[in-house]
Design a protein around this motif. Structure first.
Motif, mmCIF file in Angstrom:
data_model
loop_
_atom_site.group_PDB
_atom_site.id
_atom_site.type_symbol
_atom_site.label_atom_id
_atom_site.label_comp_id
_atom_site.label_asym_id
_atom_site.label_seq_id
_atom_site.Cartn_x
_atom_site.Cartn_y
_atom_site.Cartn_z
ATOM 1 N N LYS A 1 7.784 -10.076 -4.394
ATOM 2 C CA LYS A 1 6.318 -10.164 -4.403
ATOM 3 C C LYS A 1 5.889 -11.156 -3.329
ATOM 4 C CE LYS A 1 5.664 -9.165 -9.250
ATOM 5 N NZ LYS A 1 5.432 -9.661 -10.586
ATOM 6 N N ASP B 1 -4.736 0.129 -0.703
ATOM 7 C CA ASP B 1 -4.842 -0.360 -2.081
ATOM 8 C C ASP B 1 -5.555 -1.716 -2.054
ATOM 9 O OD1 ASP B 1 -4.479 -1.469 -4.575
ATOM 10 O OD2 ASP B 1 -2.366 -0.880 -4.743
ATOM 11 N N GLN C 1 3.151 -12.331 -2.566
ATOM 12 C CA GLN C 1 2.132 -13.323 -2.971
ATOM 13 C C GLN C 1 2.747 -14.537 -3.659
ATOM 14 O OE1 GLN C 1 2.566 -10.293 -4.188
ATOM 15 N NE2 GLN C 1 2.087 -10.138 -6.352
ATOM 16 N N GLU D 1 -2.783 -6.105 8.050
ATOM 17 C CA GLU D 1 -2.361 -4.952 7.241
ATOM 18 C C GLU D 1 -2.144 -3.772 8.174
ATOM 19 O OE1 GLU D 1 -4.510 -3.607 3.375
ATOM 20 O OE2 GLU D 1 -5.115 -2.214 4.928
ATOM 21 N N GLN E 1 1.896 -7.056 7.185
ATOM 22 C CA GLN E 1 2.228 -6.110 6.104
ATOM 23 C C GLN E 1 2.586 -4.772 6.745
ATOM 24 O OE1 GLN E 1 2.287 -7.096 3.060
ATOM 25 N NE2 GLN E 1 0.434 -8.129 2.371
ATOM 26 N N LYS F 1 -4.200 -9.694 -3.146
ATOM 27 C CA LYS F 1 -3.001 -10.557 -3.054
ATOM 28 C C LYS F 1 -2.892 -11.139 -1.651
ATOM 29 C CE LYS F 1 -0.612 -7.499 -6.261
ATOM 30 N NZ LYS F 1 0.350 -6.382 -6.273
ATOM 31 N N SER F 2 -3.265 -10.345 -0.659
ATOM 32 C CA SER F 2 -3.231 -10.853 0.729
ATOM 33 C C SER F 2 -4.198 -12.009 0.905
ATOM 34 C CB SER F 2 -3.589 -9.741 1.721
ATOM 35 O OG SER F 2 -2.560 -8.796 1.788
ATOM 36 N N ASN G 1 -6.120 -3.727 -4.455
ATOM 37 C CA ASN G 1 -5.436 -4.758 -5.253
ATOM 38 C C ASN G 1 -4.419 -5.509 -4.398
ATOM 39 O OD1 ASN G 1 -6.838 -4.218 -7.605
ATOM 40 N ND2 ASN G 1 -5.464 -2.504 -8.107
ATOM 41 N N GLU G 2 -3.756 -4.773 -3.500
ATOM 42 C CA GLU G 2 -2.818 -5.432 -2.571
ATOM 43 C C GLU G 2 -3.576 -6.377 -1.637
ATOM 44 O OE1 GLU G 2 0.660 -5.265 -2.449
ATOM 45 O OE2 GLU G 2 0.226 -4.364 -4.408
ATOM 46 N N ARG G 3 -4.783 -5.969 -1.264
ATOM 47 C CA ARG G 3 -5.574 -6.828 -0.362
ATOM 48 C C ARG G 3 -5.982 -8.126 -1.056
ATOM 49 N NH1 ARG G 3 -9.317 -2.070 2.330
ATOM 50 N NH2 ARG G 3 -7.920 -1.562 4.067
ATOM 51 N N TYR H 1 9.292 -5.454 0.406
ATOM 52 C CA TYR H 1 8.155 -5.136 -0.475
ATOM 53 C C TYR H 1 8.580 -4.328 -1.707
ATOM 54 C CZ TYR H 1 7.942 -0.413 1.591
ATOM 55 O OH TYR H 1 8.251 0.854 2.002
#
Ligand SMILES: NC(=O)c1ccc[n+]([C@@H]2O[C@H](COP(=O)([O-])OP(=O)(O)OC[C@H]3O[C@@H](n4cnc5c(N)ncnc54)[C@H](OP(=O)(O)O)[C@@H]3O)[C@@H](O)[C@H]2O)c1
Length: 321
Positions: free
Chosen positions: A200, A219, A202, A213, A152, A225-226, A221-223, A196
């Motif tokens: 998406k 964030d 994910q 990362e 990322q 998704k990771s 919330n992004e994690r 990005y």
């Protein structure tokens, strides 16, 4: 000697060119005659007042700069493996007295010989970013040949090294970045790219062994998704150590038997030597930075903060033949 010092935290203008005493190396230190000093995001963080993870370690006035290339001027009496006159690169004293200066004294164990095929300016942009990628990917991410990694922020200073190190051991690399950087990322070997800004990740990626990362994003919330794109028992490594995993991320990791790691770079001679060998063999390419004089540190920081520049910025401290 001349050094860029801060006596208070704040905007770039708190950096001032001062005349201060040349440091004297301790027994395990080398005194480096600095030719160039790289600028990293953390320099701006420290200058602006730091963060909780770093502030306990800072004493004003201080010199910024934790990426340097130069020539050894003096050695402490316990230092082995180096000689006066060696060209070296490394990460001095993070987060103590730095290398926006004509000389820096620092532990020899944080330096290695500079790759012979690159100039000091290019070398000064390598150690911190490359060691950050190396520590995160190999020490914490345990990446191995044939594994799949999602990087990322593949286009950044750390990301560019991460892509190349992963390819050098035969991993499959998927990178997120803005589309402007895709040509560069293909040239350095990325196998798949995700924009990005318009896609998406994910929905496009699954079953990766490691998510790294190394973007500027903080964030959780992004994690989450990771974690979704990790294999069971995969590893999520973030270099954004100032931003902890929250309960939701920890729960999502646990449910898949995955690990989450926050990785701070470790400055080590042996890793810098391995990185140097990859550069000398041509397997890892070093992006050229934008060069500023030492007394232009304020302009350089202003430019980064205005977000009107991409890539590495370097302070050239001495003329190079
Ligand atoms: N733990 C440590 O020891 C350590 C050491 C050094 C750095 N760091 C941290 O590592 C991070 C990267 O540092 P750097 O020097 O490589 O910074 P950088 O060169 O500024 O790179 C940051 C990258 O993040 C990308 N990015 C921004 N938003 C994104 C998103 N939503 N998704 C994916 N990528 C996104 C940018 O991509 P585009 O340009 O393509 O838009 C840019 O290439 C920073 O957060 C820094 O604080 C940690």
């Amino acid at each position: 000697m001349k050094a860029i010092r801060i006596s208070e935290f704040g905007l770039p203008k708190v950096m001032e060119l001062k005349e201060i005493d040349r440091p004297i190396p301790e027994s395990d230190e080398i005194l480096v005659k600095v030719y160039a000093s790289g600028i990293n995001p953390v320099d701006l963080v420290v200058r602006a007042g730091s963060n909780a993870a770093l502030s306990y370690n800072l004493n004003l006035p201080m010199t910024l700069g934790w990426d340097t290339a130069g020539v050894i001027e003096e050695l402490g009496n316990e230092v082995t493996g180096f000689q006066k006159g060696d060209a070296v690169y490394g990460v001095p004293n993070f987060p103590g007295e730095g290398s926006y200066a004509e000389y820096v004294a620092a532990k020899a164990s944080r330096f290695a010989l500079k790759p012979y095929n690159i100039c000091f300016n290019d070398a000064a942009g390598i150690p911190l970013a490359a060691l950050t990628a190396w520590t995160a990917m190999f020490e914490f991410g345990k990446l191995k040949m044939g594994q799949r990694i999602l990087i990322q922020g593949a286009s950044g200073s750390v990301g560019g090294f991460a892509v190349q190190f992963a390819k050098s051991i035969g991993a499959y690399v998927i990178g997120t970045a803005s589309a402007d950087s895709f040509n560069y990322l293909r040239e350095i070997g990325a196998d798949e790219l995700i924009d990005y800004k318009t896609q998406k990740f994910q929905d496009l990626v699954k079953e990766v062994d490691v998510v790294l990362e190394v973007s500027s994003v903080r964030d959780n919330n992004e994690r989450i998704k990771s974690v979704k794109v990790l294999k069971n028992s995969g590893i999520l490594v973030s270099v954004n150590t100032d931003f902890a995993f929250n309960e939701e991320v920890i729960h999502a990791l646990d449910k898949k038997n995955c690990k989450g790691e926050l990785s701070a770079n470790q400055a080590r001679t042996d890793w810098l030597e391995e990185i140097g060998r990859l550069i000398e063999s041509g397997k890892v390419k070093v992006p050229q930075g934008k060069i500023f004089a030492l007394n232009e540190a304020v302009e350089a920081h202003n430019l980064i903060e205005s977000k009107s520049v991409n890539g590495k910025l370097i302070l050239q401290v001495r003329e190079q033949s």
